[in-house]
Design a protein around this motif. Sequence first.
Motif, PDB file in Angstrom:
ATOM      1  N   GLU A 144      -3.640   0.939   5.183  1.00 16.97           N
ATOM      2  CA  GLU A 144      -1.476   1.147   5.399  1.00 16.97           C
ATOM      3  C   GLU A 144      -2.062   0.723   7.002  1.00 16.97           C
ATOM      4  OE1 GLU A 144       1.582   3.475   3.964  1.00 16.97           O
ATOM      5  OE2 GLU A 144       3.121   1.324   3.850  1.00 16.97           O
TER       6      GLU A 144
ATOM      7  N   SER B 269       2.581  -8.358   1.860  1.00 20.43           N
ATOM      8  CA  SER B 269       2.781  -7.015   1.620  1.00 20.43           C
ATOM      9  C   SER B 269       4.047  -6.534   0.764  1.00 20.43           C
ATOM     10  CB  SER B 269       3.207  -6.916   3.477  1.00 20.43           C
ATOM     11  OG  SER B 269       3.763  -7.798   3.197  1.00 20.43           O
TER      12      SER B 269
ATOM     13  N   LEU C 123      -5.180   5.723   1.435  1.00 23.96           N
ATOM     14  CA  LEU C 123      -4.154   4.780   1.439  1.00 23.96           C
ATOM     15  C   LEU C 123      -3.216   5.003   2.125  1.00 23.96           C
ATOM     16  CD1 LEU C 123      -2.766   4.945  -1.994  1.00 23.96           C
ATOM     17  CD2 LEU C 123      -4.077   2.804  -1.281  1.00 23.96           C
TER      18      LEU C 123
ATOM     19  N   TYR D  46      -3.936  -2.015   7.632  1.00 22.07           N
ATOM     20  CA  TYR D  46      -2.954  -3.355   7.878  1.00 22.07           C
ATOM     21  C   TYR D  46      -2.100  -3.880   8.991  1.00 22.07           C
ATOM     22  CZ  TYR D  46      -0.433  -6.642   5.462  1.00 22.07           C
ATOM     23  OH  TYR D  46       0.692  -7.320   5.123  1.00 22.07           O
TER      24      TYR D  46
ATOM     25  N   ILE E 212       0.898  -0.893   0.450  1.00 24.15           N
ATOM     26  CA  ILE E 212      -0.112  -0.411   0.244  1.00 24.15           C
ATOM     27  C   ILE E 212       0.641   1.359   0.044  1.00 24.15           C
ATOM     28  CG2 ILE E 212      -1.499   1.065   1.498  1.00 24.15           C
ATOM     29  CD1 ILE E 212      -2.766  -0.799   2.344  1.00 24.15           C
TER      30      ILE E 212
ATOM     31  N   TRP F 105       1.005   4.046  -2.838  1.00 20.43           N
ATOM     32  CA  TRP F 105       0.823   6.074  -2.606  1.00 20.43           C
ATOM     33  C   TRP F 105       2.098   6.178  -2.986  1.00 20.43           C
ATOM     34  CZ3 TRP F 105       4.139   8.475  -0.211  1.00 20.43           C
ATOM     35  CH2 TRP F 105       3.567   9.537   1.369  1.00 20.43           C
TER      36      TRP F 105
END
Lengths: 263, 234
Positions: A209, A250, A205, A212, A20, A24
Motif C-alpha cells: 500500500e 484504488s 500488504l 502504491y 489494499i 488489510w
Amino acid sequence: MDWGALHTILGGVNKHSTSIGKIWLTVLFIFRIMILVVAAEKVWGDEQDDFVCNTLQPGCRNVCYDHFFPISHIRLWALQLIFVSTPALLVAMHVAYRRHEKKRQFRKGDQKCEFKDIEEIRKQRFRIEGSLWWTYTSSIFFRLVFEAVFMYAFYFMYDGFRMPRLMKCNAWPCPNTVDCFVSRPTEKTVFTIFMIAVSSICILLNVAELCYLLTKFFLRRSKRAGNSKQHPNHENKEETKQNEMNELISDSCQNTVIGFSSS
Amino acid sequence: MRKMSWAFLRDLLSGVNKYSTGIGRIWVAVVFLFRLLVYLAAAENIWKHEHDEFECNIKQPGCENVCFDHFFPVSHIRLWALQLIMVSTPSLLVVFHVAYRENREKRHNQKLYKNTRKTDGGLLCTYLISLILKTGLEIFFLVLFYKLYNGFKIPRLVKCDIKPCPNTVDCYISKPTEKMIFLYFLVATSCLCIILNLSELSYLLFKYSIKCYLKRHMKNKQGSKAIAVNQNSS
C-alpha cells in the motif's frame, strides 16, 4: 476486551482507504482478531493452572511460570492488535476535522461550498490527496513499525516461535533444577506460527500500500510538472481520465458487507 | 465476546446470501444452522474441560501434560472453529466483486452492467473460484482431521510412554463417546457442504455452457439466413 468498539472505529476509516487498505482490514478482523477471540484465548486459558513443576516446594511453580512467561502470548497479541489498529485513528481524526470545516463553511453560507445539505457532507468520501495523503501514509508507516517491533519483541522474549514441552527452572525458592511442563505446547506453537504468518502478510500488504501511494504521488507530480511546461492554462483531459482510472483501481470494494458502518 | 465474533461471521454469511444461487442459499443455511449453531450451542461445552478431565494413571508431575500434548496436538474444537472460519471466507471474493461493480457504475453515472448482482461474465468466474476454494478447504480440513487423529474415532484409553512418564501409562480421555458423535456430525455436515458446492458448480457450468451453445447456434442460424437472402436477391 471490547473488540466491538475497535470494529466500529475502524469501520469508519474503511470508507476512505485504498483497496489494499480494505483487504488489510478484512485480514485483521477475520484472521487475527476473530482467531484470537474464538480459538487462541481458549488455548492459553489454562496456561498457569496446568503449568506443572516436578516439585512440592510451594512458590516454585509460580516463580518458574513468571520467569518463563513475563508477558503471556495472548496479551502480547492483544497489545499488538491494538497498537497496529491505532494509527488508523489519525486518518479518522483528519477526516472528521475536514468534515467539520466543510460543515462550518456550509453554515456560513459560503458560495464555494458545493453541497446541498449537511447530510451530503456527512456522507462524503474524501479522496486521498493533499494533507490527507500525508496523514494516511504516516499511519501506514506507523502500522509497519508497530508490527515489526512486536514481532521482534516476541522473538526476543521467547527465543523463537516454538513452545517447548519441558523447561528447566532453578529460580529461588526451587531447591534444585526442577522440570516444569507447559500445557498444550504443540497447539500453542501452531497458533503462534499462524499469528506470525498473518502478521507477515499484514506487513506485506502495508508495504504494498505504501509503494502504491508513493507511486501515485510521484506520477501525479510528474504529470503536473509536464502539464505546466507544455500547457499552463489547459485542462488536461488525459489527466482527469488517469485520475479516474486510478480512483477506480484504488476505490473498489466500497460497500463490503462486513458491516463496516458508513459514517 | 466470543458470541460477538461469531456474529461477525453470521453477518458475513447473510450478506453473501444476497448474491448466491438457490443451492448457495441452502449452503449458507446448512453452515449457519448445522455447523455454527451446533458448534456454539453444544460442541464448545463438550471440549471445554478436556485438559482438566484428561487423567493418567500416574502421580508423576508433567506426565499428564506431555501425554495430552502428544495425543491432541491441535484440539478438535479449534480445528472445527478454523474450518468454519476458512470455509466462510471465499464468499468475500464475491462480495468484493459486486461492490466493485456497483462502485464503478456509481462513478461513471451510467449503467455498465445489466445487473450488478447477477452472476455473469467476470462475476461468474469469481463465484466459481469461490466455490472451488470452499470445496478445497473443506476437503483439506477433513483430511487433516483424519491424518491427525488416525480416523474419526476417539478411544476411551490411550497408552503413553513419553518422558517424564516412567513407564507405559494408561491415560483416559473425557467424554469420548459424546466427542465421537459430534465429530461424526461435523464430518457429515462437511460432506453435505462439499456435495452442495459440487452440485452448484456443475449446475452453473452446465447452465452457462448451454447458454453459450445456444447463442452460437442462433448466430450461425442468422448468418446462414442472411446469406440465403442475399443469394435470392442476386
